[in-house]
Enzyme design. Structure first.
Site, PDB file in Angstrom:
ATOM      1  CG  ASP A 199      -1.628  -1.216   1.410  1.00  0.00           C
ATOM      2  OD1 ASP A 199      -1.863  -1.903  -0.015  1.00  0.00           O
ATOM      3  OD2 ASP A 199      -2.718  -0.937   2.229  1.00  0.00           O
ATOM      4  NE  ARG A 200       0.604   8.404  -2.115  1.00  0.00           N
ATOM      5  CZ  ARG A 200       0.391   9.141  -3.517  1.00  0.00           C
ATOM      6  NH1 ARG A 200      -0.257   9.172  -4.396  1.00  0.00           N
ATOM      7  NH2 ARG A 200       1.014  10.088  -3.425  1.00  0.00           N
TER       8      ARG A 200
END
Length: 248
Positions: free
Chosen positions: A73-74
């Site tokens: 995830d970012r």
């Protein structure tokens, strides 16, 4: 494959340390808040940055191949493995599907899990419109089984440090499964509810990524420690090093 056998480079980009590179594999430390691949934000993404770096460093004309075989995830940082050839991408992707791809994480939770160690199984349903995931009842249309194991390593001021081993690779899996047992991750702006404050950084880190080498079949294990900043610095570095060498 021993650490001494690994080819090391200082950096692919100023903020993207390279853990290992050969003709088939590239392992790096993903910086936090950099998308793994191009998304709607239009911000520089890790895959594109690494392709550009390979093009420059190896003086390659035209497009450079780099295969994405797993994602973070970012807001998450840590160890990631990329494939430098289509054959390597195919074989590493098969390792992911057959669950021979090792993924070890550490996270800081709000609260303390009821059980200090456990195996969690949930069924997760993703809403692509909102890019959110929720735990739903088994049998719900479109839901996918998510399995992880966790072990509590330490506590400090209402926070828990845990080690997490993923058995599946579902979107937002760790964040949603920990929320489901009442312990959302520190700094989780999406799933943390009123326990997370604006500006807090999500405390989830990829400690280790590993798989059989796509050509030699040697066991590859690449690791990265979280940054020395709050809340990670509530615990000594030795705890993180021990997690890498003593998997769940």
């Amino acid at each position: 494959m021993t650490q001494n056998e690994l080819t090391r480079h200082e950096h692919a980009q100023p903020n993207i340390p390279v853990l290992y590179e050969d003709n088939h594999v590239l392992a790096v430390v993903k910086p936090v808040n950099v998308p793994t691949q191009e998304d709607a934000s239009g911000d520089p993404d890790l895959l594109s940055l690494l392709k550009e770096d390979l093009k420059i460093r190896h003086n390659k004309p035209g497009n450079v191949f780099l295969g994405l075989v797993h994602r973070l995830d970012r807001p998450v940082g840590g160890a990631m493995i990329f494939a430098k050839t289509s054959k390597a991408a195919s074989r590493l992707s098969e390792s992911v599907r057959s669950r021979h791809f090792h993924k070890l994480y550490t996270a800081v939770l709000n609260g303390v899990p009821t059980a200090p160690q456990g195996r969690l199984t949930h069924y997760l349903l993703k809403d692509s419109r909102t890019n959110t995931v929720q735990a739903v009842r088994p049998g719900t249309a479109g839901a996918k089984e998510a399995i992880l194991e966790y072990r509590m390593i330490g506590q400090a001021d209402g926070l828990s440090l845990v080690q997490i081993k993923l058995h599946t690779g579902r979107s937002h899996q760790i964040r949603v499964q920990m929320q489901a047992i009442g312990c959302p991750l520190y700094g989780d702006q999406k799933y943390g509810g009123n326990l997370s404050r604006p500006g807090q950084q999500l405390a989830l880190w990829s400690l280790l990524a590993g798989a059989p080498h796509p050509v030699s079949k040697d066991d590859m294990r690449f690791h990265s420690l979280p940054p020395v900043q709050f809340p990670w610095n509530e615990w000594p570095r030795s705890l993180y090093e021990n997690m890498i060498t003593s998997e769940i």
